[in-house]
Design a protein around this motif. Sequence first.
Motif, short mmCIF file in Angstrom:
data_model
loop_
_atom_site.label_atom_id
_atom_site.label_comp_id
_atom_site.label_asym_id
_atom_site.label_seq_id
_atom_site.Cartn_x
_atom_site.Cartn_y
_atom_site.Cartn_z
N GLU A 40 0.84 -1.20 0.00
CA GLU A 40 0.00 0.00 0.00
C GLU A 40 0.87 1.25 0.00
O GLU A 40 0.62 2.20 -0.75
CB GLU A 40 -0.91 0.01 1.23
CG GLU A 40 -1.92 -1.12 1.28
CD GLU A 40 -2.99 -0.97 0.22
OE1 GLU A 40 -3.89 -0.14 0.38
OE2 GLU A 40 -2.91 -1.70 -0.78
N ASP A 41 1.88 1.25 0.85
CA ASP A 41 2.77 2.40 0.94
C ASP A 41 3.51 2.63 -0.38
O ASP A 41 3.68 3.77 -0.83
CB ASP A 41 3.76 2.20 2.09
CG ASP A 41 4.68 3.40 2.28
OD1 ASP A 41 4.16 4.49 2.63
OD2 ASP A 41 5.89 3.26 2.06
N LEU A 42 3.93 1.56 -1.01
CA LEU A 42 4.63 1.65 -2.29
C LEU A 42 3.75 2.31 -3.35
O LEU A 42 4.18 3.22 -4.07
CB LEU A 42 5.06 0.25 -2.74
CG LEU A 42 5.76 0.14 -4.09
CD1 LEU A 42 7.12 0.82 -4.03
CD2 LEU A 42 5.93 -1.32 -4.48
N MET A 43 2.50 1.88 -3.45
CA MET A 43 1.61 2.41 -4.47
C MET A 43 1.22 3.86 -4.20
O MET A 43 0.95 4.63 -5.13
CB MET A 43 0.35 1.55 -4.58
CG MET A 43 0.60 0.18 -5.17
SD MET A 43 1.44 0.20 -6.79
CE MET A 43 0.33 1.22 -7.77
N ARG A 44 1.21 4.26 -2.95
CA ARG A 44 0.83 5.64 -2.63
C ARG A 44 1.90 6.65 -3.03
O ARG A 44 1.65 7.87 -2.98
CB ARG A 44 0.53 5.77 -1.13
CG ARG A 44 -0.78 5.10 -0.70
CD ARG A 44 -1.16 5.50 0.71
NE ARG A 44 -2.37 4.82 1.15
CZ ARG A 44 -2.42 3.89 2.10
NH1 ARG A 44 -1.31 3.56 2.74
NH2 ARG A 44 -3.55 3.32 2.44
#
Length: 305
Positions: A40-44
Amino acid sequence: MSFEIHPEDERDRAVMLAMRDMLATLPALEFAPASRPVFEDLMRHTPVADGISFETGTVGAVSGVWCRPMAGAARAAILYLHGGAYVLGSAIGHRNFVSQIVQRAGAPAFIPDYRLAPEHGFPAAIDDALSVFTGLCDMGYDAIAIAGDSAGGGLALSLLALVAARARKGAGVMPRCAVLMSPWIDLALAGGSMLTRAEADPLVKRDELKKAADLYLKGTDPTDPRASPLYQPLGGLPPLLVHVGDDEILLDDSRRAVEAASSAGGEAALHIWEGMTHVFPSNLAQLQAARQAIDMVGAFIRQHL
């Protein structure tokens, strides 16, 4: 069949070298529930496009997120299916990336939170995708584009084949087009690039894909066409656009899908980007290739909607 190889931009080469050096110091991302926060953090990190609003919603009894441009065609919509190997990913995590497509396409997108493995195995994801597509039709959307990345790209192609077959029989709406980015469309992992690109791909490893496939399939034959759409005729589909990096172990999934659709008389275009890795279009903040690819995706969807 339209086929184009894009040479690596010199500015991108330095970015990719730095990324590879960084990844070499980190453990491979595991496709397991424990990795969901990291993913999730990567995609944000994908920046939000200007002029796009977000709202939660439900379509076809599946919850998700709407990404809406300031103005757009009233009866046109994009159904976007996020990646994550059927184990990771969410509508919230992908909304920044999808906002970039929405801004360029000029149409709203719904990102469903389809059910994930291992909590929900096959065919939960394709069942949810079909429910959302049917729900969009029931809401009055009759110009629908289907798009997705990675596993979401495979799910998008499975859904496209399913609803196109129904539409040809007079049941339901025919999608206007589909866009796949680095799609995973063969859960049997039979593509030759699984071996030929194994050293070049710093992001995705065959062993991890196999684990994810097992979590999702739970003993189902990986060549079931609802899970791996390559294992069925791909004729009678609407126009198809595929973007993939040349350094991906999933490269041959894209090649084989476009070849199959084209051989069956369909309109299909494949763009291979040298030096690029898995779902590189999400890195708009750093890569020239990402911005160019997303511009092409947006223009393609706008043209067909």
